[in-house]
Design an enzyme around this catalytic site. Sequence first.
Site: not given
Ligand code: 13P
Length: 272
Positions: A11-13, A106, A185, A191, A223, A249-250
Amino acid sequence: MTQQRRIIVANWKANLPPGEEVALAGEIATGLAAQLATTAPHVIEVLLAPSHVGLVAVTSLLRREHPAIGIGTAAQDASATEVGAHTGESPATHLVGIADAVIVGHSERRRERGESDAIVGAKLARIVAAGLRPILCLGDDLIDGGERERAAALSNQWIAALAGAAGLGVDRTALLAAGLVVAYEPVWAIGSGRPATPAIASAAAAAIRASVGSDLPILYGGSVDADGAAAFLASRHDDGGRIDGLLVGGASLSASRFLGIIVATRSAASGR
Ligand code: 13P
């Protein structure tokens, strides 16, 4: 031993402009091709979720340049509205033929955009009606909560989203038939650099399966990085606490970190 199918979603947001999303997709596809040269394919489903503006370009690149790798794409959201005079919206039907799945609910959208469970439910219904697979995010904000409290929060979220979908004529059976995936999540883990423990994720997965009443695929997100990935995927198999994949995510913004997560998944899947 039959290998369990895993689903790893990046998920690159809203982190990267479309050009950088295309470049990152290319790097990931190339790295994955090298991994596949030495391991069995089809054990892991990899989905990239770029921004809305990058989605078409990323999907085109993967189909044009890397068709043999089998990486799919997911949209990060879809509208609760239908096609029509709704400026700025992205109806689910517009994603057909472009995305394989759609992330919905989300916690960042719930928090920043005020998306209620009713809206999440309506979006779920639109996604299913369009024939797409929903990846529904559920999460608690109970960092110090106990297992029961967390299970109750997740169950309430599910029931409320289900009611929202039912308002548009889409019931639990239709959601499951559409291939519903739930991503657990925890809001406090996203994050933060502090993932949930595999035991917490596993207990949450068991609670979600009990609430949904189905052995549906469940992902963990929050994370995740390569060094912790395998522990989630190795979690309890006996009582519904299985984790089938990861929503990243990150760490998915770096090809090498994301590929490291896939390597860890591959070894967890083959029991090594
Ligand atoms: P992180 O991996 O950056 O914590 O993000 C998780 C997330 O929200 C994936 O949708």
